[in-house]
Scaffold this motif. Structure first.
Motif, PDB file in Angstrom:
ATOM      1  N   THR A  13      25.826  -8.078  12.449  1.00  0.00           N
ATOM      2  CA  THR A  13      26.472  -6.888  11.901  1.00  0.00           C
ATOM      3  C   THR A  13      26.788  -5.854  12.966  1.00  0.00           C
ATOM      4  O   THR A  13      27.834  -5.199  12.917  1.00  0.00           O
ATOM      5  CB  THR A  13      25.575  -6.245  10.822  1.00  0.00           C
ATOM      6  OG1 THR A  13      25.317  -7.209   9.808  1.00  0.00           O
ATOM      7  CG2 THR A  13      26.238  -5.029  10.206  1.00  0.00           C
ATOM      8  N   THR A 122      21.514 -10.238   8.384  1.00  0.00           N
ATOM      9  CA  THR A 122      22.700 -11.046   8.119  1.00  0.00           C
ATOM     10  C   THR A 122      22.356 -12.525   8.202  1.00  0.00           C
ATOM     11  O   THR A 122      22.856 -13.348   7.437  1.00  0.00           O
ATOM     12  CB  THR A 122      23.822 -10.702   9.116  1.00  0.00           C
ATOM     13  OG1 THR A 122      24.098  -9.298   9.047  1.00  0.00           O
ATOM     14  CG2 THR A 122      25.084 -11.469   8.792  1.00  0.00           C
ATOM     15  N   PHE A 192      39.666 -15.100   1.030  1.00  0.00           N
ATOM     16  CA  PHE A 192      38.643 -14.350   1.775  1.00  0.00           C
ATOM     17  C   PHE A 192      37.634 -15.312   2.396  1.00  0.00           C
ATOM     18  O   PHE A 192      37.301 -15.216   3.577  1.00  0.00           O
ATOM     19  CB  PHE A 192      37.935 -13.377   0.841  1.00  0.00           C
ATOM     20  CG  PHE A 192      36.663 -12.796   1.398  1.00  0.00           C
ATOM     21  CD1 PHE A 192      36.698 -11.695   2.242  1.00  0.00           C
ATOM     22  CD2 PHE A 192      35.431 -13.361   1.086  1.00  0.00           C
ATOM     23  CE1 PHE A 192      35.525 -11.159   2.765  1.00  0.00           C
ATOM     24  CE2 PHE A 192      34.251 -12.834   1.597  1.00  0.00           C
ATOM     25  CZ  PHE A 192      34.298 -11.729   2.438  1.00  0.00           C
ATOM     26  N   ALA A 196      36.119 -15.955   6.316  1.00  0.00           N
ATOM     27  CA  ALA A 196      34.995 -15.013   6.381  1.00  0.00           C
ATOM     28  C   ALA A 196      33.946 -15.442   7.395  1.00  0.00           C
ATOM     29  O   ALA A 196      33.640 -16.630   7.543  1.00  0.00           O
ATOM     30  CB  ALA A 196      34.359 -14.878   5.004  1.00  0.00           C
ATOM     31  N   HIS A 197      33.376 -14.465   8.094  1.00  0.00           N
ATOM     32  CA  HIS A 197      32.233 -14.646   8.975  1.00  0.00           C
ATOM     33  C   HIS A 197      30.966 -14.237   8.221  1.00  0.00           C
ATOM     34  O   HIS A 197      31.031 -13.588   7.165  1.00  0.00           O
ATOM     35  CB  HIS A 197      32.398 -13.793  10.232  1.00  0.00           C
ATOM     36  CG  HIS A 197      33.520 -14.245  11.117  1.00  0.00           C
ATOM     37  ND1 HIS A 197      33.575 -15.504  11.671  1.00  0.00           N
ATOM     38  CD2 HIS A 197      34.639 -13.600  11.552  1.00  0.00           C
ATOM     39  CE1 HIS A 197      34.669 -15.620  12.415  1.00  0.00           C
ATOM     40  NE2 HIS A 197      35.333 -14.477  12.349  1.00  0.00           N
ATOM     41  N   ASP A 200      30.802 -10.735   6.998  1.00  0.00           N
ATOM     42  CA  ASP A 200      31.682 -10.422   5.869  1.00  0.00           C
ATOM     43  C   ASP A 200      30.980 -10.690   4.543  1.00  0.00           C
ATOM     44  O   ASP A 200      31.130  -9.934   3.577  1.00  0.00           O
ATOM     45  CB  ASP A 200      32.963 -11.251   5.956  1.00  0.00           C
ATOM     46  CG  ASP A 200      33.750 -10.974   7.220  1.00  0.00           C
ATOM     47  OD1 ASP A 200      33.813  -9.801   7.620  1.00  0.00           O
ATOM     48  OD2 ASP A 200      34.287 -11.926   7.814  1.00  0.00           O
ATOM     49  N   TYR A 201      30.213 -11.769   4.494  1.00  0.00           N
ATOM     50  CA  TYR A 201      29.409 -12.049   3.299  1.00  0.00           C
ATOM     51  C   TYR A 201      28.216 -11.095   3.210  1.00  0.00           C
ATOM     52  O   TYR A 201      27.852 -10.627   2.130  1.00  0.00           O
ATOM     53  CB  TYR A 201      28.892 -13.485   3.333  1.00  0.00           C
ATOM     54  CG  TYR A 201      29.924 -14.557   3.118  1.00  0.00           C
ATOM     55  CD1 TYR A 201      30.540 -14.711   1.888  1.00  0.00           C
ATOM     56  CD2 TYR A 201      30.255 -15.441   4.139  1.00  0.00           C
ATOM     57  CE1 TYR A 201      31.482 -15.714   1.677  1.00  0.00           C
ATOM     58  CE2 TYR A 201      31.194 -16.448   3.946  1.00  0.00           C
ATOM     59  CZ  TYR A 201      31.804 -16.584   2.712  1.00  0.00           C
ATOM     60  OH  TYR A 201      32.724 -17.573   2.514  1.00  0.00           O
ATOM     61  N   ARG A 203      27.786  -8.109   3.895  1.00  0.00           N
ATOM     62  CA  ARG A 203      28.001  -6.731   3.431  1.00  0.00           C
ATOM     63  C   ARG A 203      27.742  -6.583   1.928  1.00  0.00           C
ATOM     64  O   ARG A 203      27.579  -5.465   1.434  1.00  0.00           O
ATOM     65  CB  ARG A 203      29.405  -6.255   3.780  1.00  0.00           C
ATOM     66  CG  ARG A 203      30.524  -6.926   3.017  1.00  0.00           C
ATOM     67  CD  ARG A 203      31.889  -6.433   3.511  1.00  0.00           C
ATOM     68  NE  ARG A 203      33.006  -7.042   2.801  1.00  0.00           N
ATOM     69  CZ  ARG A 203      33.537  -6.573   1.688  1.00  0.00           C
ATOM     70  NH1 ARG A 203      33.028  -5.491   1.116  1.00  0.00           N
ATOM     71  NH2 ARG A 203      34.570  -7.169   1.116  1.00  0.00           N
ATOM     72  N   TYR A 204      27.679  -7.704   1.209  1.00  0.00           N
ATOM     73  CA  TYR A 204      27.387  -7.641  -0.226  1.00  0.00           C
ATOM     74  C   TYR A 204      25.892  -7.551  -0.513  1.00  0.00           C
ATOM     75  O   TYR A 204      25.501  -7.236  -1.650  1.00  0.00           O
ATOM     76  CB  TYR A 204      27.951  -8.870  -0.942  1.00  0.00           C
ATOM     77  CG  TYR A 204      29.457  -8.860  -1.063  1.00  0.00           C
ATOM     78  CD1 TYR A 204      30.088  -8.078  -2.017  1.00  0.00           C
ATOM     79  CD2 TYR A 204      30.246  -9.628  -0.213  1.00  0.00           C
ATOM     80  CE1 TYR A 204      31.472  -8.062  -2.132  1.00  0.00           C
ATOM     81  CE2 TYR A 204      31.630  -9.622  -0.310  1.00  0.00           C
ATOM     82  CZ  TYR A 204      32.241  -8.836  -1.266  1.00  0.00           C
ATOM     83  OH  TYR A 204      33.613  -8.817  -1.372  1.00  0.00           O
TER      84      TYR A 204
END
Length: 299
Positions: A13, A122, A192, A196-197, A200-201, A203-204
């Motif tokens: 991140t 992450t 998406f 996605a990296h 990107d996942y 962040r949820y």
């Protein structure tokens, strides 16, 4: 010898850097974006340099001194030799060692003591030190590992959103919110996911924990399944005779209530953070060390 010591904490991140003098006195810090050398090595290099330059600027040091500094870099994705070689050949430092980000977390959390750390962010990775020997569990990357990670949580959430959209699983407030974010379009979610990296996942992940606190059933099931995987690894670590265990990383405090109770005699608060650990290793001169199969020294 180099005048300055640099510690780098490069995760999925963000990337943090600190510069210290040869005695370990901290002079400045800097921060930039993600630095996962496996998923995006070019961007990782940019962010390593940006964070380092920011640290030198805060310290009031000329950027030209970076080229004579000694650095220890704890980087996500360091367990693939090609990625390490690519990064090592392009670093701006006089001498550097690239190790797993969990190795610097271990040093920061425990100093030179024995014990283990579970790095929950992450990605997920675990590091054990016993009688001076360091070994690792997990850290195999998003595609085949990182169970319980923020990236896996986010990926799992999007899977649940699609299942709910297709009427296979019940929807929830969380899945409806995420589906609306993508314009109620499964095609947008697929597009998406295609590029996605892990970050990107990932962040949820905070929103999943928030939804679970509000009793969202999808969020609760996702976290319970992830916590089970983490507990499996913690049990394996304790079975090796480890008596001190630190949870570190951005998701550590969020996961703590979901994990099996092991008592205060096992769980311990970290002494310091991973960036402090990287600086400490740089000051110690850890430039020829090998940490299990997850680290590579660069002369």
């Amino acid at each position: 010898m180099g005048l300055y010591r640099v510690g780098i904490d490069g995760g999925g991140t963000r990337c943090r850097a600190a510069v210290a003098d040869a005695d370990g006195r901290l002079l400045g810090r800097g921060i930039s974006g993600a630095a996962n050398i496996l998923t995006d090595p070019e961007t990782a290099l940019v962010h390593i340099r940006q964070a380092t330059e920011a640290a030198f600027k805060e310290a009031g040091l000329p950027l030209s001194d970076i080229s004579s500094a000694y650095a220890v870099l704890g980087l996500a994705g360091n367990n693939v030799a090609d990625a390490v070689s690519f990064i090592a050949a392009r670093l701006p430092f006089a001498k550097a060692a690239i190790v797993s980000d969990v190795v610097i977390a271990l040093q920061g959390a425990l100093g030179d003591r024995d014990g283990a750390v579970a790095s929950l962010g992450t990605g997920t990775v675990y590091c054990i030190r016993q009688a001076g020997a360091t070994s690792m569990l997990g850290g195999h990357g998003f595609k085949v590992g990182d169970l319980g990670s923020g990236a896996r949580l986010g990926q799992g959430l999007l899977q649940e959103v699609l299942l709910a959209h297709d009427g296979i699983q019940p929807s929830s407030s969380l899945t409806e919110t995420v589906l609306a974010e993508f314009g109620h379009s499964p095609e947008a979610i697929i597009a998406f996911a295609h590029g996605a990296h892990p970050a990107d996942y990932g962040r949820y992940a905070p929103s999943i924990f928030s939804a679970a606190a509000a009793h969202d059933p999808v969020a609760i099931n996702l976290i319970r399944a992830a916590a089970y995987r983490i507990d499996q690894t913690l049990d394996a670590i304790i079975a090796r005779g480890v008596t001190t265990l630190c949870l570190v990383g951005g998701l550590a405090p969020l996961y703590r209530p979901w994990l099996a109770e092991r008592g205060d005699k096992v769980f311990a608060e970290p002494l310091a953070d991973a960036l402090t650990g990287a600086v400490a290793l740089a000051v110690q001169g850890v430039f020829t060390a090998t940490f299990s199969n997850q680290a590579e020294a660069v002369q």
